[in-house]
Design an enzyme around this catalytic site. Structure first.
Site, PDB file in Angstrom:
ATOM      1  N   LYS A 249       0.811  -1.225   0.000  1.00 19.08           N
ATOM      2  CA  LYS A 249       0.000   0.000   0.000  1.00 19.08           C
ATOM      3  C   LYS A 249       0.845   1.277   0.000  1.00 19.08           C
ATOM      4  CE  LYS A 249      -3.977  -2.239   2.112  1.00 19.08           C
ATOM      5  NZ  LYS A 249      -4.963  -2.251   3.213  1.00 19.08           N
TER       6      LYS A 249
ATOM      7  N   ASP B 103     -10.048   1.989   2.611  1.00 18.07           N
ATOM      8  CA  ASP B 103     -10.186   1.158   3.822  1.00 18.07           C
ATOM      9  C   ASP B 103     -11.007   1.873   4.899  1.00 18.07           C
ATOM     10  OD1 ASP B 103      -8.791  -1.029   2.895  1.00 18.07           O
ATOM     11  OD2 ASP B 103      -6.861  -0.384   3.733  1.00 18.07           O
TER      12      ASP B 103
ATOM     13  N   ALA C  63      -0.938   0.126  15.583  1.00 16.70           N
ATOM     14  CA  ALA C  63      -0.537   1.416  15.013  1.00 16.70           C
ATOM     15  C   ALA C  63       0.190   1.204  13.691  1.00 16.70           C
ATOM     16  CB  ALA C  63       0.343   2.172  16.010  1.00 16.70           C
TER      17      ALA C  63
ATOM     18  N   ALA D 266      -2.899  -0.248   8.644  1.00 20.41           N
ATOM     19  CA  ALA D 266      -4.371  -0.224   8.646  1.00 20.41           C
ATOM     20  C   ALA D 266      -4.867   0.843   9.616  1.00 20.41           C
ATOM     21  CB  ALA D 266      -4.923  -1.595   9.019  1.00 20.41           C
TER      22      ALA D 266
HETATM   23  P1  NDP Z   1       0.945  -3.846  10.037  1.00 18.91           P
HETATM   24  O1  NDP Z   1       1.937  -4.931   9.871  1.00 18.91           O
HETATM   25  O2  NDP Z   1       1.173  -2.531   9.377  1.00 18.91           O
HETATM   26  O3  NDP Z   1       0.746  -3.525  11.606  1.00 18.91           O
HETATM   27  C1  NDP Z   1       0.642  -4.593  12.513  1.00 18.91           C
HETATM   28  C2  NDP Z   1       0.228  -4.066  13.879  1.00 18.91           C
HETATM   29  O4  NDP Z   1      -0.054  -5.211  14.699  1.00 18.91           O
HETATM   30  C3  NDP Z   1       1.311  -3.262  14.597  1.00 18.91           C
HETATM   31  O5  NDP Z   1       0.687  -2.260  15.352  1.00 18.91           O
HETATM   32  C4  NDP Z   1       1.948  -4.333  15.523  1.00 18.91           C
HETATM   33  O6  NDP Z   1       2.515  -3.790  16.698  1.00 18.91           O
HETATM   34  C5  NDP Z   1       0.719  -5.138  15.886  1.00 18.91           C
HETATM   35  N1  NDP Z   1       1.011  -6.523  16.313  1.00 18.91           N
HETATM   36  C6  NDP Z   1       1.493  -7.522  15.557  1.00 18.91           C
HETATM   37  N2  NDP Z   1       1.539  -8.679  16.270  1.00 18.91           N
HETATM   38  C7  NDP Z   1       1.070  -8.381  17.509  1.00 18.91           C
HETATM   39  C8  NDP Z   1       0.876  -9.142  18.692  1.00 18.91           C
HETATM   40  N3  NDP Z   1       1.159 -10.438  18.746  1.00 18.91           N
HETATM   41  N4  NDP Z   1       0.360  -8.524  19.784  1.00 18.91           N
HETATM   42  C9  NDP Z   1       0.064  -7.207  19.735  1.00 18.91           C
HETATM   43  N5  NDP Z   1       0.231  -6.418  18.641  1.00 18.91           N
HETATM   44  C10 NDP Z   1       0.730  -7.008  17.538  1.00 18.91           C
HETATM   45  O7  NDP Z   1      -0.456  -4.490   9.577  1.00 18.91           O
HETATM   46  P2  NDP Z   1      -1.712  -3.715   8.963  1.00 18.91           P
HETATM   47  O8  NDP Z   1      -1.958  -2.517   9.800  1.00 18.91           O
HETATM   48  O9  NDP Z   1      -1.530  -3.539   7.503  1.00 18.91           O
HETATM   49  O10 NDP Z   1      -2.904  -4.794   9.135  1.00 18.91           O
HETATM   50  C11 NDP Z   1      -3.547  -5.022  10.370  1.00 18.91           C
HETATM   51  C12 NDP Z   1      -4.710  -5.991  10.174  1.00 18.91           C
HETATM   52  O11 NDP Z   1      -5.778  -5.357   9.467  1.00 18.91           O
HETATM   53  C13 NDP Z   1      -4.372  -7.238   9.366  1.00 18.91           C
HETATM   54  O12 NDP Z   1      -4.952  -8.358  10.027  1.00 18.91           O
HETATM   55  C14 NDP Z   1      -5.039  -6.994   8.033  1.00 18.91           C
HETATM   56  O13 NDP Z   1      -5.412  -8.201   7.385  1.00 18.91           O
HETATM   57  C15 NDP Z   1      -6.277  -6.230   8.472  1.00 18.91           C
HETATM   58  N6  NDP Z   1      -6.890  -5.418   7.400  1.00 18.91           N
HETATM   59  C16 NDP Z   1      -8.172  -5.721   7.016  1.00 18.91           C
HETATM   60  C17 NDP Z   1      -8.815  -4.994   6.030  1.00 18.91           C
HETATM   61  C18 NDP Z   1     -10.214  -5.334   5.644  1.00 18.91           C
HETATM   62  O14 NDP Z   1     -10.684  -4.854   4.602  1.00 18.91           O
HETATM   63  N7  NDP Z   1     -10.937  -6.115   6.422  1.00 18.91           N
HETATM   64  C19 NDP Z   1      -8.134  -3.872   5.343  1.00 18.91           C
HETATM   65  C20 NDP Z   1      -6.788  -3.603   5.859  1.00 18.91           C
HETATM   66  C21 NDP Z   1      -6.206  -4.371   6.828  1.00 18.91           C
HETATM   67  P3  NDP Z   1       4.033  -3.218  16.724  1.00 18.91           P
HETATM   68  O15 NDP Z   1       3.948  -1.821  16.205  1.00 18.91           O
HETATM   69  O16 NDP Z   1       4.387  -3.286  18.150  1.00 18.91           O
HETATM   70  O17 NDP Z   1       4.831  -4.139  15.853  1.00 18.91           O
END
Ligand code: NDP
Length: 285
Positions: free
Chosen positions: A67, A104, A130, A133
């Protein structure tokens, strides 16, 4: 002649987007369009996007991990995409300008307010995560005028950075998961990728108000760990992101074809298919 659309991402094998867009095309009589899924990783993206549009492709959806790269290649980004620095929809306009948008946020808002009946005005909202998404949905959530929006993230600095980037848009603050125990929210949105590993972030009990709502951006064939957590906490509705997926696709379809498909029947159909496959997997077991 067919007009070609596609979704790029990695991995892409289980993408529902081709199915969703083919249902939209049938429903609206847009029989000249076709839509495929292409496995494209970050290193391949620029070349693959150039090749797609040089061959006359009309529009692309871009998903994880593309993205931000898609934002970089577009000639003009919509106003709502600019603060996200990420786009999920690219459209080749007839004047040769490659337009980028992020649907989104509007997809989530429509699913919450129109499909699930969640009132966002004056609500206390907790946003978990954070990442990309969260950055995409934060502006549209604040536009709905919640009374407060708290971001909780594992890496606290990323939460603080995101909250300060949107501080002008509304009452947004950031904290760590361990700071949540004395707080209570009307709506908790999970935008972490923890669900993908069937986990939930470390959340205290009792932070969801009676009759509150839980919403997981992730979706899966069966209830995600976060959707189950929401139900255990007594949520009126604990939903996953299937509705958001369909709604963001409907908005992309509108950008490309200038016609808004009805998302309700498509969500119903995907829910039914999901129920049937869950039943058949139980039967097969
Ligand atoms: P990113 O990889 O950009 O961000 C991941 C986030 O998850 C970070 O804040 C990370 O924290 C946190 N994280 C990861 N693992 C853990 C854990 N075990 N415990 C706590 N926090 C955790 O992902 P995206 O933001 O792109 O995507 C997030 C979700 O949204 C995905 O599941 C994606 O599929 C979904 N999504 C769904 C859409 C829809 O249309 N339904 C559209 C867009 C996204 P840290 O910063 O500490 O690493």
């Amino acid at each position: 002649m067919h007009e070609h659309y596609a979704v790029f991402g990695h991995p892409i094998g289980h993408s529902l987007s081709p199915h969703i867009h083919s249902l939209f095309a049938q429903q609206t009589g847009q029989t000249s369009m076709n839509y495929t899924a292409q496995d494209v990783n970050a290193d391949q993206f620029k070349l693959a996007a150039d090749a797609f549009f040089s061959a006359g492709g009309k529009g692309l959806n871009c998903t994880v991990p593309l993205k931000q790269l898609a934002f970089d290649v577009c000639d003009q980004a919509s106003e709502r995409a600019q603060p996200c620095g990420a786009v999920n929809t690219l459209a080749m306009r007839s004047d040769g300008v490659l337009f980028g948008d992020n649907t989104d946020g509007i997809g989530l808002i429509r699913d919450l307010t129109q499909n699930l009946g969640v009132a966002l005005k004056d609500a206390k909202i907790l946003l978990l995560g954070a990442g990309g998404a969260s950055r995409g949905i934060l502006g549209p959530l604040l536009e709905q005028q919640p009374s407060e929006l708290t971001i909780a993230n594992r890496t606290i600095d990323k939460g603080i950075e995101l909250a300060s980037a949107f501080a002008r848009n509304g009452p947004v603050t950031a904290c760590s998961f361990s700071d949540l125990s004395d707080k209570i929210f009307d709506l908790i949105i999970n935008a972490t990728t923890a669900s993908l590993g069937n986990e939930i972030p470390p959340l205290p009990n009792g932070i969801l108000t009676d009759g509150g709502y839980a919403y997981d951006l992730a979706y899966a064939a069966e209830a995600t760990a976060f959707v189950r957590w929401g139900l255990q906490q007594g949520a009126t509705v604990s939903a996953d992101g299937l509705g958001m997926l369909v709604e963001q696709a409907a908005e992309a379809f509108l950008i490309w074809r200038d016609i808004r498909p009805e998302s309700g029947p498509v969500i119903e159909r995907l829910e039914k298919r999901r129920k049937n496959s869950a039943t058949s997997s139980v039967k097969n077991a």
